[in-house]
Design an enzyme around this catalytic site. Structure first.
Site, mmCIF file in Angstrom:
data_model
loop_
_atom_site.group_PDB
_atom_site.id
_atom_site.type_symbol
_atom_site.label_atom_id
_atom_site.label_comp_id
_atom_site.label_asym_id
_atom_site.label_seq_id
_atom_site.Cartn_x
_atom_site.Cartn_y
_atom_site.Cartn_z
ATOM 1 N N ASN A 207 8.134 -24.622 14.031
ATOM 2 C CA ASN A 207 6.199 -24.125 14.258
ATOM 3 C C ASN A 207 6.332 -23.336 13.291
ATOM 4 O O ASN A 207 6.233 -22.913 11.801
ATOM 5 C CB ASN A 207 6.651 -23.487 15.289
ATOM 6 C CG ASN A 207 7.829 -21.879 15.616
ATOM 7 O OD1 ASN A 207 7.124 -21.522 14.633
ATOM 8 N ND2 ASN A 207 8.924 -21.766 16.249
ATOM 9 N N ASP A 277 13.125 -24.247 20.505
ATOM 10 C CA ASP A 277 13.611 -24.535 21.407
ATOM 11 C C ASP A 277 14.424 -25.843 21.762
ATOM 12 O O ASP A 277 15.529 -26.009 21.946
ATOM 13 C CB ASP A 277 12.053 -24.511 22.731
ATOM 14 C CG ASP A 277 12.003 -23.504 23.100
ATOM 15 O OD1 ASP A 277 12.692 -22.445 23.504
ATOM 16 O OD2 ASP A 277 11.025 -23.379 23.976
ATOM 17 N N LYS A 287 19.323 -37.992 3.430
ATOM 18 C CA LYS A 287 18.138 -38.125 4.025
ATOM 19 C C LYS A 287 17.939 -39.831 4.541
ATOM 20 O O LYS A 287 18.266 -40.622 4.084
ATOM 21 C CB LYS A 287 17.134 -38.551 1.837
ATOM 22 C CG LYS A 287 15.709 -38.032 2.714
ATOM 23 C CD LYS A 287 14.695 -38.443 1.502
ATOM 24 C CE LYS A 287 13.644 -38.936 2.388
ATOM 25 N NZ LYS A 287 12.640 -38.735 0.455
ATOM 26 N N PRO A 303 20.859 -22.216 21.899
ATOM 27 C CA PRO A 303 20.771 -21.516 23.162
ATOM 28 C C PRO A 303 19.284 -20.955 23.541
ATOM 29 O O PRO A 303 18.392 -20.624 21.995
ATOM 30 C CB PRO A 303 21.440 -20.935 22.546
ATOM 31 C CG PRO A 303 21.734 -21.021 21.240
ATOM 32 C CD PRO A 303 21.309 -22.510 20.964
ATOM 33 N N ILE A 305 18.211 -17.067 23.586
ATOM 34 C CA ILE A 305 18.901 -15.607 22.894
ATOM 35 C C ILE A 305 18.826 -14.603 23.629
ATOM 36 O O ILE A 305 19.821 -14.080 24.266
ATOM 37 C CB ILE A 305 18.437 -15.653 21.446
ATOM 38 C CG1 ILE A 305 18.728 -16.704 20.448
ATOM 39 C CG2 ILE A 305 18.896 -14.081 20.659
ATOM 40 C CD1 ILE A 305 18.074 -16.698 19.039
ATOM 41 N N PHE A 321 8.407 -12.065 24.450
ATOM 42 C CA PHE A 321 7.294 -12.406 23.587
ATOM 43 C C PHE A 321 6.679 -14.418 24.903
ATOM 44 O O PHE A 321 7.351 -14.589 24.739
ATOM 45 C CB PHE A 321 6.973 -12.851 22.267
ATOM 46 C CG PHE A 321 6.370 -11.310 21.299
ATOM 47 C CD1 PHE A 321 7.372 -10.202 21.722
ATOM 48 C CD2 PHE A 321 4.876 -10.596 21.270
ATOM 49 C CE1 PHE A 321 6.837 -9.230 20.874
ATOM 50 C CE2 PHE A 321 4.509 -9.861 20.748
ATOM 51 C CZ PHE A 321 5.448 -8.797 20.229
ATOM 52 N N LYS A 335 7.953 -15.692 33.114
ATOM 53 C CA LYS A 335 9.694 -15.438 32.101
ATOM 54 C C LYS A 335 10.306 -14.185 31.930
ATOM 55 O O LYS A 335 11.230 -13.494 31.626
ATOM 56 C CB LYS A 335 8.601 -15.456 30.703
ATOM 57 C CG LYS A 335 9.131 -17.158 29.936
ATOM 58 C CD LYS A 335 8.089 -16.813 28.656
ATOM 59 C CE LYS A 335 7.569 -18.604 28.327
ATOM 60 N NZ LYS A 335 7.241 -19.180 27.305
#
Ligand code: C5P
Length: 387
Positions: A207, A277, A287, A303, A305, A321, A335
């Site tokens: 990301n 995620d 490849k 997982p 965390i 966050f 959350k």
């Protein structure tokens, strides 16, 4: 910083110091005031006495009911001195070692930070003698709050106006909070950056997280006295000076393992990393070759965390966050509850790569604080002092 000694010298802007005192009082600081004789011609000691709820000092030779050496006890009492407004005259006196009244004597006896918030006529402000005096005082560690440009008492618009009262309060707080060591002896674990989940030897899923927020948190926490372990995914950033452990990982699973090993001995966790995620279910050792038609990559859950820490937590404070693109507050609150957190920082996911951000600090007790756009360094600070 608890005790602020305000020195008022005799510029027209002296009337503005009432506002500064009132703002600092509302924030809970203890204020004592020393005025020069000239300043009392502009604003009365009674006004500043009422606002500071303390006696105002002007004359060195006033009767002293406590039999203390007053200029020494005031210099010791202060955590910081702010001279506002600071005139051409007071800067000149201090720069040349003159201590001929209460204010200049206390400044000369004080080893704490001293700020001069400058305000004067533009010609005085541009006078090279003032510039030389400031240069000399800066070399000795005195700090200066520059005047702003604006409408001056002498009926022209130019540089020389006392900086906005809110900004003066901000500068004072921002510089001096670091002295409080509010995180001394605390062991902090911070996760930062993105993770990379390999598809084959050359491709990965990831990301846009830059890692800046997590690194800024690590740096600020160190300044506030914390012992910081930084577990970081890939970023372009340098290891922050002073971290006690710097662990570089690539995948969410590696970050999970490193976090869990340390979790039992940590006081505060700040999970700032943008952890993937999902990861590819099958890693291809070779490849992947391009072929006609679509390519399916099956993903498996990584997982979580922070969720796992929330389950295992005993005394630890957990901070997460929430980077969202919609329903920011609602999603963040969900959350916070689901992961059993003490605090969550909600922000717009679009700010991931920017140097600035605007955030909401949400606490488990329901308190929500909005922090307007600031640099990530400044935000780190806001987050840490709200723990
Ligand atoms: O549920 P979501 O992933 O949006 O929650 C974000 C928070 O959870 C962040 O603090 C992030 O660092 C943390 N997180 C984690 N492990 C994951 C995913 C997110 O610790 N696998």
């Amino acid at each position: 910083m608890k005790n602020i000694l305000i020195g008022v010298s005799g510029g027209i802007a002296a009337y503005k110091v009432a506002n500064i005192i009132s703002k600092l009082k509302k924030k809970g600081y203890n204020i004592k005031v020393i005025m020069t004789e000239n300043a009392t011609k502009i604003i009365t000691p009674l006004t500043l006495e009422t606002l500071s709820r303390n006696r105002v000092y002007v004359d060195m030779w006033d009767k002293n009911p406590h039999f203390e050496v007053e200029h020494i006890s005031l210099a010791d009492w202060a955590d910081v001195i702010l001279i506002a407004p600071a005139t051409y005259n007071i800067v000149g006196k201090v720069a040349n070692g003159i201590a001929d009244d209460m204010l200049t004597t206390v400044i000369s006896a004080c080893k704490k930070p001293v700020y001069f918030a400058l305000a004067m006529n533009v010609n005085m402000y541009e006078n090279p003698i003032l510039k030389e005096n400031i240069k000399k005082l800066k070399e000795y560690g005195y700090r200066f709050i520059e005047a702003d440009e604006g409408f001056l008492a002498c009926n022209i618009s130019a540089k020389g106006r006392l900086k906005d009262e809110d900004e003066i309060v901000d500068i004072l707080e921002h510089d001096n909070l670091y002295r409080n060591n509010i995180l001394a002896k605390k062991r902090l674990l911070i996760t930062a950056g993105r993770t990379e989940e390999a598809i084959d030897p050359v491709r990965y899923l990831s990301n846009r997280s830059s890692g800046q927020m997590g690194y800024a948190l690590a740096k600020s926490a160190i300044k506030l006295g914390a012992d910081v372990i930084l577990i970081s995914g890939p970023t372009n950033l340098k290891k922050p000076l002073g971290v006690s452990e710097f662990i570089q990982v690539k995948t969410a699973q590696e970050m999970y393992d490193e976090c869990m090993k340390r979790f039992p001995n940590i006081d505060i966790v700040i999970a700032c990393a943008a952890v993937a995620d999902y990861k590819p279910k099958y890693y291809s050792n070779e490849k992947i070759k391009k072929k006609e038609g679509e390519l399916m990559i099956i993903l498996d859950r990584n997982p979580d965390i922070l969720l796992e820490m929330g389950k295992r937590k005993k005394e630890q404070i957990l901070i997460g966050f929430a980077a969202e693109t919609e329903n920011l507050l609602d999603n963040a609150i969900v959350k916070l509850k689901r992961k059993n957190l003490d605090m969550i920082i909600a922000n717009n996911a679009e700010n991931m790569q920017k140097n600035t951000n605007e955030i909401f600090i949400i606490k488990a007790d329901g308190l929500i604080k909005e922090v307007p756009e600031k640099s990530k360094e400044e935000l780190a600070y806001d987050i840490l002092i709200n723990i």
